[in-house]
Design a protein around this motif. Structure first.
Motif, mmCIF file in Angstrom:
data_model
loop_
_atom_site.group_PDB
_atom_site.id
_atom_site.type_symbol
_atom_site.label_atom_id
_atom_site.label_comp_id
_atom_site.label_asym_id
_atom_site.label_seq_id
_atom_site.Cartn_x
_atom_site.Cartn_y
_atom_site.Cartn_z
ATOM 1 N N ASP A 57 40.987 -33.838 -73.326
ATOM 2 C CA ASP A 57 40.986 -32.540 -72.652
ATOM 3 C C ASP A 57 42.359 -32.399 -72.019
ATOM 4 O O ASP A 57 42.680 -33.085 -71.041
ATOM 5 C CB ASP A 57 39.882 -32.485 -71.582
ATOM 6 N N ALA A 59 43.657 -30.348 -70.156
ATOM 7 C CA ALA A 59 43.735 -29.893 -68.763
ATOM 8 C C ALA A 59 43.516 -31.018 -67.756
ATOM 9 O O ALA A 59 43.694 -30.824 -66.563
ATOM 10 C CB ALA A 59 42.714 -28.781 -68.528
ATOM 11 N N SER A 60 43.128 -32.195 -68.250
ATOM 12 C CA SER A 60 42.831 -33.313 -67.357
ATOM 13 C C SER A 60 43.885 -34.414 -67.493
ATOM 14 O O SER A 60 44.066 -34.998 -68.581
ATOM 15 C CB SER A 60 41.439 -33.870 -67.703
ATOM 16 N N GLY A 87 43.401 -17.101 -72.799
ATOM 17 C CA GLY A 87 42.984 -16.614 -71.474
ATOM 18 C C GLY A 87 42.147 -15.355 -71.627
ATOM 19 O O GLY A 87 41.978 -14.851 -72.734
ATOM 20 N N SER A 99 43.928 -17.853 -60.801
ATOM 21 C CA SER A 99 43.295 -19.047 -61.374
ATOM 22 C C SER A 99 43.324 -18.997 -62.906
ATOM 23 O O SER A 99 43.540 -20.014 -63.571
ATOM 24 C CB SER A 99 41.856 -19.189 -60.871
ATOM 25 N N ASP A 100 43.135 -17.790 -63.490
ATOM 26 C CA ASP A 100 43.196 -17.669 -64.964
ATOM 27 C C ASP A 100 44.599 -18.010 -65.455
ATOM 28 O O ASP A 100 44.778 -18.725 -66.449
ATOM 29 C CB ASP A 100 42.896 -16.225 -65.395
ATOM 30 N N TRP A 101 45.583 -17.460 -64.760
ATOM 31 C CA TRP A 101 46.982 -17.661 -65.180
ATOM 32 C C TRP A 101 47.355 -19.138 -65.079
ATOM 33 O O TRP A 101 47.982 -19.714 -65.984
ATOM 34 C CB TRP A 101 47.901 -16.808 -64.301
ATOM 35 N N ALA A 102 46.943 -19.762 -63.986
ATOM 36 C CA ALA A 102 47.273 -21.181 -63.786
ATOM 37 C C ALA A 102 46.649 -22.036 -64.895
ATOM 38 O O ALA A 102 47.277 -22.982 -65.387
ATOM 39 C CB ALA A 102 46.767 -21.636 -62.416
ATOM 40 N N GLU A 103 45.437 -21.684 -65.314
ATOM 41 C CA GLU A 103 44.784 -22.482 -66.364
ATOM 42 C C GLU A 103 45.532 -22.344 -67.691
ATOM 43 O O GLU A 103 45.752 -23.326 -68.411
ATOM 44 C CB GLU A 103 43.322 -22.037 -66.531
ATOM 45 N N VAL A 104 45.954 -21.111 -68.019
ATOM 46 C CA VAL A 104 46.680 -20.907 -69.283
ATOM 47 C C VAL A 104 48.022 -21.645 -69.247
ATOM 48 O O VAL A 104 48.413 -22.300 -70.224
ATOM 49 C CB VAL A 104 46.864 -19.393 -69.572
ATOM 50 N N LEU A 106 48.694 -24.295 -67.551
ATOM 51 C CA LEU A 106 48.427 -25.735 -67.637
ATOM 52 C C LEU A 106 48.173 -26.162 -69.090
ATOM 53 O O LEU A 106 48.777 -27.112 -69.587
ATOM 54 C CB LEU A 106 47.219 -26.099 -66.748
ATOM 55 N N VAL A 107 47.282 -25.425 -69.758
ATOM 56 C CA VAL A 107 46.880 -25.849 -71.113
ATOM 57 C C VAL A 107 47.984 -25.584 -72.142
ATOM 58 O O VAL A 107 48.192 -26.381 -73.057
ATOM 59 C CB VAL A 107 45.561 -25.134 -71.518
#
Ligand code: NDP
Length: 230
Positions: A57, A59-60, A87, A99-104, A106-107
């Motif tokens: 994963d 993201a981890s 996203g 939070s959505d932007w940060a996840e994209v 990151l991944v």
């Protein structure tokens, strides 16, 4: 025979990358979030001793380290950072969420670059030293004629910038680093109106990766070999 490590291999472009690279007679470490839920990879593994499937994963940070540990210092010749996310489709100006932007980010940017960094000892043991980042023409600023797609566009632009720095930083060690646009491809992300199938996209990108020369490192190419402007 080279050893490839490919991310995001449970579906779409990543799964087709695994099939075609195996078909070329290479060894593949295929990674995805939940290998136990992917019958296609299990079937391929049954028929092919050259395929190893490992969980990742992106993201981890812990999951990335578990992958590096599982490789136990093995050489990797070609790393294809394929996994990515778009996203939320409704993320437009007026409704952007941190939070959505940060996840994209990151991944699509941070994790692939950190994974590459963590795999450098493995890549240095390889003979090919090729890094491919599956980017998108949507990350090209000069090609942006329609606006929108803030999360995905900024992530892929940033990924291209990181790939350029890696190309420069790793040039003394003879690495070849490429940003690649797979075309508009019929996958979950590409949707049903896409223009090409995974077979065409992947065959083209593998040819680009294979035939890239040192002078091509640090540049952005489409699946058909055409150069894309930043
Ligand atoms: P899909 O949506 O079909 O597949 C995305 C892949 O990325 C899946 O395997 C998915 O795994 C994986 N992934 C997403 N988040 C994570 C995570 N946190 N950890 C590990 N894996 C993750 O997309 P495509 O196959 O179309 O896309 C592959 C690449 O090509 C992406 O980088 C994409 O941006 C790029 N691209 C695609 C285009 C297209 O037209 N299809 C056009 C331009 C670029 P899971 O199933 O677990 O979510």
């Amino acid at each position: 025979m080279a050893k490839y490590l490919i991310t995001g291999t449970n579906r779409g472009i990543g799964l087709e990358l695994v099939k075609q690279v195996l078909g070329q007679g290479h060894d593949v470490v295929a990674t995805c979030r939940k290998p136990e839920n992917v019958p296609e990879l299990r079937d391929l593994q049954r028929a092919n001793a050259a395929l190893r499937v490992l969980p990742l994963d992106l993201a981890s940070a812990e999951s990335r380290q578990v992958l590096v540990d599982a490789l136990n210092g093995d050489a990797v010749d070609v790393l294809i950072n394929n996994a990515g996310m778009y996203g939320p489709r409704d993320a437009n100006i007026g409704s952007l969420r941190e939070s959505d932007w940060a996840e994209v980010m990151l991944v699509d940017v941070i994790a692939p670059v950190l994974l590459t960094q963590a795999l450098l000892p493995n890549l240095r043991k390889g003979t090919e030293r090729r890094l491919a980042f599956i980017s998108s023409k949507m990350g090209s600023i000069s090609d942006n004629g329609s606006g929108g797609s803030y999360l995905y566009r900024t992530a892929k632009s940033a990924l291209n910038q990181a790939a350029k720095s890696l190309a420069i930083d790793l040039q003394p060690e003879q690495f070849i680093v490429l940003s690649l646009h797979p075309g508009w491809v019929l996958t979950d992300m590409g949707g049903p109106n896409a223009l090409i199938d995974t077979n065409t996209s992947v065959a083209g990108m593998l040819k680009v990766i294979d035939s890239a020369r040192p002078v091509d490192s640090g540049f952005f190419f489409a699946y058909d070999g055409a150069a894309i402007s930043w």
